[in-house]
Design a protein around this motif. Sequence first.
Motif, short mmCIF file in Angstrom:
data_model
loop_
_atom_site.label_atom_id
_atom_site.label_comp_id
_atom_site.label_asym_id
_atom_site.label_seq_id
_atom_site.Cartn_x
_atom_site.Cartn_y
_atom_site.Cartn_z
N ASP A 36 1.43 6.10 -5.07
CA ASP A 36 0.69 5.21 -4.26
C ASP A 36 -0.16 4.25 -5.25
O ASP A 36 -0.96 3.46 -4.95
N THR A 37 -0.58 5.23 -6.29
CA THR A 37 -1.73 4.65 -7.13
C THR A 37 -0.93 4.25 -8.60
O THR A 37 0.20 4.84 -8.91
N ASN A 38 -1.41 3.31 -9.53
CA ASN A 38 -0.89 3.08 -10.73
C ASN A 38 -1.22 4.10 -11.92
O ASN A 38 -2.34 4.12 -12.39
N PRO A 39 -0.27 4.69 -12.39
CA PRO A 39 -0.46 5.61 -13.44
C PRO A 39 -0.22 4.84 -14.64
O PRO A 39 0.82 4.40 -15.10
N VAL A 40 -1.55 4.69 -15.41
CA VAL A 40 -1.43 3.72 -16.70
C VAL A 40 -0.64 4.52 -17.74
O VAL A 40 0.01 3.61 -18.51
N ASN B 233 0.76 -1.29 0.03
CA ASN B 233 -0.03 -0.03 0.06
C ASN B 233 0.84 1.15 0.10
O ASN B 233 0.37 2.36 0.10
N GLY B 234 2.12 1.28 -0.04
CA GLY B 234 3.18 2.35 -0.13
C GLY B 234 3.20 2.74 -1.45
O GLY B 234 2.92 2.31 -2.31
N GLU B 235 4.24 3.78 -1.40
CA GLU B 235 4.51 4.61 -2.65
C GLU B 235 5.45 3.73 -3.54
O GLU B 235 6.25 3.07 -2.79
#
Length: 47
Positions: free
Chosen positions: A26-30, A9-11
């Motif tokens: 921390d989120t997937n940049p598509v 859940n981390g960066e």
Amino acid sequence: MRDAEIDPNGERPYECFACGNIIITDTNPVTCPDCSNPMRNRQTPLE
């Protein structure tokens, strides 16, 4: 030797396939915000 623990859940660093731009998030940049090409998680090995 022990493996480093990775917080799911981390960066994480993501790298653009085309321009090499690196983003830590921390989120997937598509897609890359600079050139709109696909990005990959740098912690995932390429085979």
